[in-house]
Design a protein around this motif. Structure first.
Motif, short mmCIF file in Angstrom:
data_model
loop_
_atom_site.label_atom_id
_atom_site.label_comp_id
_atom_site.label_asym_id
_atom_site.label_seq_id
_atom_site.Cartn_x
_atom_site.Cartn_y
_atom_site.Cartn_z
N PHE A 25 32.07 40.29 -16.05
CA PHE A 25 32.97 41.39 -16.58
C PHE A 25 32.62 41.88 -18.03
O PHE A 25 32.49 40.70 -18.77
CB PHE A 25 34.32 41.01 -16.26
CG PHE A 25 34.73 41.04 -14.80
CD1 PHE A 25 34.64 42.19 -13.90
CD2 PHE A 25 34.72 39.63 -14.12
CE1 PHE A 25 35.21 41.92 -12.56
CE2 PHE A 25 34.94 39.47 -12.77
CZ PHE A 25 35.33 40.68 -12.31
N ALA A 26 32.44 42.90 -18.12
CA ALA A 26 32.56 43.56 -19.71
C ALA A 26 33.81 43.23 -20.41
O ALA A 26 34.72 42.94 -19.92
CB ALA A 26 32.24 45.15 -19.87
N ASP A 28 35.73 45.04 -22.29
CA ASP A 28 36.82 45.95 -22.29
C ASP A 28 37.22 46.22 -20.82
O ASP A 28 37.82 47.16 -20.44
CB ASP A 28 36.36 47.32 -22.87
CG ASP A 28 34.91 47.88 -22.34
OD1 ASP A 28 34.53 47.29 -21.46
OD2 ASP A 28 34.39 48.98 -22.76
N GLU A 29 36.61 45.40 -19.86
CA GLU A 29 36.81 45.70 -18.61
C GLU A 29 38.12 45.11 -18.02
O GLU A 29 38.43 43.85 -18.57
CB GLU A 29 35.71 45.22 -17.71
CG GLU A 29 35.85 45.62 -16.34
CD GLU A 29 34.49 45.25 -15.39
OE1 GLU A 29 34.47 45.45 -14.31
OE2 GLU A 29 33.57 44.92 -15.98
N GLU A 30 38.98 45.59 -17.25
CA GLU A 30 40.12 44.95 -16.37
C GLU A 30 39.76 44.26 -15.47
O GLU A 30 39.69 44.56 -14.24
CB GLU A 30 41.28 46.02 -16.23
CG GLU A 30 42.65 45.54 -15.88
CD GLU A 30 43.59 46.46 -15.56
OE1 GLU A 30 44.57 46.07 -14.90
OE2 GLU A 30 43.46 47.63 -15.89
N ALA A 31 39.62 42.86 -15.81
CA ALA A 31 39.15 42.11 -14.67
C ALA A 31 40.70 41.39 -13.78
O ALA A 31 41.32 41.22 -14.72
CB ALA A 31 38.17 40.97 -15.23
N SER A 39 42.15 35.98 -17.15
CA SER A 39 41.20 36.99 -16.86
C SER A 39 39.85 36.38 -16.37
O SER A 39 39.41 35.72 -17.09
CB SER A 39 40.95 38.14 -17.97
OG SER A 39 42.28 38.92 -17.91
N TRP A 105 31.81 46.26 -6.88
CA TRP A 105 31.14 44.89 -7.13
C TRP A 105 29.88 44.71 -6.61
O TRP A 105 28.78 44.16 -7.27
CB TRP A 105 32.05 43.77 -7.00
CG TRP A 105 33.21 43.68 -7.69
CD1 TRP A 105 33.76 44.48 -8.75
CD2 TRP A 105 34.36 42.48 -7.62
NE1 TRP A 105 34.95 44.07 -9.35
CE2 TRP A 105 35.23 43.28 -8.64
CE3 TRP A 105 34.62 41.66 -6.52
CZ2 TRP A 105 36.50 42.16 -8.60
CZ3 TRP A 105 35.77 41.00 -6.67
CH2 TRP A 105 36.81 41.19 -7.85
N ARG A 108 27.08 46.72 -7.86
CA ARG A 108 26.81 46.18 -9.26
C ARG A 108 26.07 44.94 -9.25
O ARG A 108 25.05 44.63 -10.10
CB ARG A 108 28.09 45.85 -10.12
CG ARG A 108 27.94 45.52 -11.54
CD ARG A 108 29.53 45.49 -11.89
NE ARG A 108 29.72 45.03 -13.26
CZ ARG A 108 30.72 44.95 -13.89
NH1 ARG A 108 31.91 45.41 -13.44
NH2 ARG A 108 30.82 44.58 -15.23
#
Length: 226
Positions: A25-26, A28-31, A39, A105, A108
């Motif tokens: 996950f990046a 700044d990503e909401e994981a 997270s 996902w 990705r």
């Protein structure tokens, strides 16, 4: 970490499941949350190629109440949950509420694109594969980079997947859910009920992995509520 991934692959294989790629996950990503509530930092997708899990599922189902709702989802949660516990991950499922973006996902993780039927087209398995869950980790697990696959639908001129359904359930405009459901439940829907979606079966790719008729009938019965 390579040894851990190989161990996860081996653990999943005992039930006919396979690791279907992964990603980090990046920042700044909401994981979603991982096993302790923090997270998640990485995800490994779990699924199937062809009908390999079917005999494992059937043996498990023999020991369960025959009135159980959604038995395949329950089996997958149990199997993937056990692997998650062994490797310090949180197991999540495509049917969990609120829904998680499993298709995004998957695209990705494996760099796949949707077919005209909405199912992701795989360069080897065609339309005969599925995602059964994911393992979420709170540390960054680097999965080998997967090269973008050739999208076989772009090379398919005839598009038989859009021409085989008697009620034109699939088109470039989307999926006519009610028309499909009425047909499958109706007097003329026997071929779909016993052998699966005619449009899906018309696809020329990945036929070596096509689900057997009994597997397709199981999924069609689930779809139609039969």
């Amino acid at each position: 970490m390579r040894d851990a991934i190989e161990s996860i692959v081996s653990a999943l294989a005992h039930n006919g499941l396979v690791l279907r790629g992964g990603f980090i996950f990046a920042d700044d990503e909401e994981a979603p949350s991982g096993p302790t509530g923090l997270s998640a930092k990485s995800a490994l997708l779990v699924g199937q190629a062809g009908a390999a899990p079917w005999p494992h599922f059937l043996r498990w189902r023999e020991r369960q109440p025959q009135t159980m709702a959604n038995p395949l989802d329950t089996w997958a949660r149990e199997v993937i949950g056990a692997v998650a516990k062994d490797f310090g991950a949180r197991a999540v499922s495509p049917s969990d509420r609120p829904y998680l973006p499993f298709q995004q996902w998957a695209m990705r993780a494996e760099k796949l694109k949707p077919s005209p039927l909405g199912i992701l087209m795989h360069p080897r398995y065609g339309l005969w594969h599925a995602y059964r869950g994911a393992l979420l980790f709170e540390d960054g697990i680097a999965f080998p980079e997967i090269q973008e696959a050739i999208h076989l639908c772009d090379a398919c001129v005839e598009k038989p997947c859009l021409k085989s359904c008697p009620v034109d359930a699939y088109s470039l405009d989307g999926f006519a859910y009610q028309a499909c459901l009425a047909h499958v439940r109706g007097a003329n829907g026997a071929p779909c009920r016993t052998g699966g979606c005619l449009d899906r079966n018309a696809c020329p790719y990945g036929t070596a992995y096509r689900y057997p008729p009994e597997v397709q009938a199981f999924h069609m019965a689930s779809f139609a509520g039969l």
